[in-house]
Every structure is written in structure tokens, then in C-alpha cells.
Design an enzyme around this catalytic site. Sequence first.
Site, mmCIF file in Angstrom:
data_model
loop_
_atom_site.group_PDB
_atom_site.id
_atom_site.type_symbol
_atom_site.label_atom_id
_atom_site.label_comp_id
_atom_site.label_asym_id
_atom_site.label_seq_id
_atom_site.Cartn_x
_atom_site.Cartn_y
_atom_site.Cartn_z
ATOM 1 C CB THR A 70 52.728 47.558 49.390
ATOM 2 O OG1 THR A 70 51.392 47.204 49.022
ATOM 3 C CG2 THR A 70 52.748 47.967 50.844
ATOM 4 C CG ASN A 150 42.074 50.743 45.365
ATOM 5 O OD1 ASN A 150 42.349 51.924 45.559
ATOM 6 N ND2 ASN A 150 41.797 49.918 46.351
ATOM 7 C CB SER A 198 51.213 46.130 41.343
ATOM 8 O OG SER A 198 51.286 44.853 41.912
ATOM 9 C CB ALA A 199 53.735 42.237 37.869
ATOM 10 C CG HIS A 200 49.239 41.339 41.931
ATOM 11 N ND1 HIS A 200 47.961 41.277 42.433
ATOM 12 C CD2 HIS A 200 49.886 42.252 42.696
ATOM 13 C CE1 HIS A 200 47.842 42.106 43.464
ATOM 14 N NE2 HIS A 200 48.997 42.707 43.636
ATOM 15 C CB CYS A 322 44.962 45.338 51.563
ATOM 16 S SG CYS A 322 45.600 45.544 49.946
HETATM 17 C C1 LIG Z 1 45.713 51.415 43.972
HETATM 18 C C2 LIG Z 1 46.585 50.393 44.597
HETATM 19 N N1 LIG Z 1 47.761 50.761 45.121
HETATM 20 C C3 LIG Z 1 48.590 49.868 45.680
HETATM 21 C C4 LIG Z 1 48.277 48.536 45.752
HETATM 22 C C5 LIG Z 1 49.247 47.567 46.375
HETATM 23 O O1 LIG Z 1 49.829 46.777 45.380
HETATM 24 P P1 LIG Z 1 50.690 45.466 45.714
HETATM 25 O O2 LIG Z 1 49.707 44.362 45.925
HETATM 26 O O3 LIG Z 1 51.523 45.242 44.498
HETATM 27 O O4 LIG Z 1 51.517 45.766 46.905
HETATM 28 C C6 LIG Z 1 47.054 48.112 45.220
HETATM 29 C C7 LIG Z 1 46.645 46.692 45.328
HETATM 30 O O5 LIG Z 1 45.656 46.378 45.941
HETATM 31 C C8 LIG Z 1 46.188 49.053 44.625
HETATM 32 O O6 LIG Z 1 45.016 48.701 44.094
#
Ligand SMILES: Cc1ncc(COP(=O)(O)O)c(C=O)c1O
Length: 365
Positions: A70, A150, A198-200, A322
Site C-alpha cells: 500500500t 488479487n 509485499s512480503a506477507h 481490506c
Molecule cells: C494486489 C494487491 N495490491 C496491494 C495490496 C496491499 O498490500 P499490503 O498489505 O502489503 O499493503 C494487496 C493486499 O491485499 C494486494 O492483493
Amino acid sequence: MIYLDNAATTPVREEVINVIQKSMLDDWGNPSSTHNNGRKAKAKLEVSRRLFAKDMGADSGEIFFTSGATESIYLALLNFVENGAKHLIACKTEHKAVLDSVAFLADKHGISHSILDVSKDGLISLEALQSILAQEQAATCAVAIMHTNNESGVIQALEDISQLCREHDAFFFCDAVQSGLTHSIHVKELGIHGMSFSAHKMYGPKGVGLLYLDKALKRTSLTKGGGQERGLRPGTENMPGILGFAKAWELARKEQASFRTHTLELKQHAIQLIKSKYPEAYIGSGEAPHILHFGIPTTKKTDTVLMELDLNNVCLSAGSACQSGSHKQSHVVEAMGLPTDFVYLRMSFGKGNTKSEIDYAIAHI
Ligand SMILES: Cc1ncc(COP(=O)(O)O)c(C=O)c1O
């Protein structure tokens, strides 16, 4: 518990936990310190940076560690604006981190933006993108189109999009968060100016992300303070998180082919079961091996279906974590114009899932 929500987050793998623990116990120096303890930490930080850079075909000076995708997304778009972008372009199925950043930056900087439609298959129209780029030719454009979606698992045609951006001298940002385990993306070959991970989402820790930002861009930071991350992201680096992320990345690269094969097998198995239980089910055409988007005809509400699964110890979702709890139809489903009398779910597979878990989950849908 049967966890089939790996696109929301993944568990931290043991090898990564070991690296994080070692970093906290042994290599806890501040990488900005000039003494030996600090230099030791700095050396590890830079080894990690080089690992990411090499895999993406970038210079290590173009890799910046952040708190997550993000933040990376906002930083990239902010930097495009500060480097002269006057028209921002995204598509309706982007993650909210992109859509909200585009709307906010356009408003704050008094510039215009366009949000492209997608087809029923979730793809943008290259003709529509070209037409906006041509229409806006007096203004520098910045295009933000993700690689793997996603929610739908739809993969956009990065080569074609980047070709159009090149032809129109537009900045190109790609949110590649959901491709971390399945694809290797070479930023220079593709002419990408910014990219997020993103690592997680990759069996690494939460709160650590990465931004690749083309070195030709003049850099602007969100916060002010120290000179860490070449001024783009001041503040002492999250060393345990970054070293853990690097380990997760290294293992993901090694296991990429087997991860793809394993998750694709699970996906095909799930599709077969869903089709035989619900012959009229909607099965998304997204090509990501680890993400299955499907819809079932039912009068139940999405929340009820998810709650019933939860009561049976199955973790699944309707889309972006989210956005959960918002009770609104997903913006991805809406953008794709899918029929409203279905309940849409996302099943996202991980390296530890098995076919019998899928059998159990689908029996409870
Ligand atoms: C495609 C995509 N972009 C951005 C994000 C945001 O990532 P982060 O949780 O590291 O902020 C996510 C996470 O849900 C995602 O799936």
C-alpha cells in the site's frame, strides 16, 4: 483449520522465522551506524537489496524497502506526479490502494485521471488505453495496471501495456503483489518504471514491502527525516522484516515452478468439483494458478456462505481482505459486469494445501 485464503495473506514459513530471529538476536545493529555492529547490519541489508534487484533486472539503487505494498503504491504514484505526470490512468479492478491513491493524488495536485473499464474476462482494452494516451498526448500520463488481480486471478498483458506506455512516453506502474510466487518480472525488459511487492503474500512477515522505482526519476519522500533508502523512505529500516522478506523471496524463486504446478493442480481439482456440484456455476477465466474466482447460484448472502464455511473451519473469502465487512458487492465483480444473482468467492491456494482440503471445503459450500 483449512486455509484457502492465501491471496489475503500467507503464514510465515519456518526458514523465514529463523532468519528473522537471527536478525533480532545477532544482527540487530542500526544499518546507519558507522561502527562494526552497524556495518554488519548494513552489509546484510545491501545483500538483500541486491537479491531483489538481480531477480527483477534492476539496479540495487532502484529497490526501496517500505511498510508494505500500500505504501509502495502511493509512493510510486506520488513520484510519478512529482516527475510531471499530469494524467493518471488505472482500471476499475485495481486494488483499492491504487484506486484510492489515484483519486487522492489527482484531487490534491489538481490533475485529471481516467479509470478504464474491463471486459467480462477482467481484461482492459488496449484500444481504450491507447485512445486515452493519444487524447492526453499534451500531458505526461502515468499508467497503473496490476499484473495478477488479487480477486479474479486475471493476468493483464504487461508487454502490450508497457509497449503502449513506451510509445506515448508514459510512466508505467505495475502492482505485482499477487505475482510474487508465480512470475518473474523483468522491469527493464518490460520498460516498467515502478513496481510493488509485499512480503506477507509470499510466506514472509507482515509490514514489509518493496518498491522498485526507476532511477531516472527524481525522488520525493512521504515523510522527512533521515537519509535512509536514499531519502525516499526515511527512518531506520525494519531489518528483521527485510531480511525475512529476502529469505521468503529467495525460496519463492527456487520453488516457483513447483508452486505453480501444485497450485494449478489444486485449482483444476476445485473447478471440477464445483462444476459437478453446481453445473451452472460461474468459473472465472483468470490464469493465475493460485487464485480461483467462482460464483454459485444461491439465494444466500455472501456473508452467510462465508460464515457457514468459517463455522466448519474453512477460511475463504469473497475478495480483498481490506474490503471485507463492507457488505457491498466487490468492485471487481461489479467492474466485470457479472450477474448479480450469484455469490462470488475467491479460493486461493498455497503450498501446504491438499486436494482433500479442497474436497472438504467444497462439500461445505
Ligand atoms: C494486489 C494487491 N495490491 C496491494 C495490496 C496491499 O498490500 P499490503 O498489505 O502489503 O499493503 C494487496 C493486499 O491485499 C494486494 O492483493
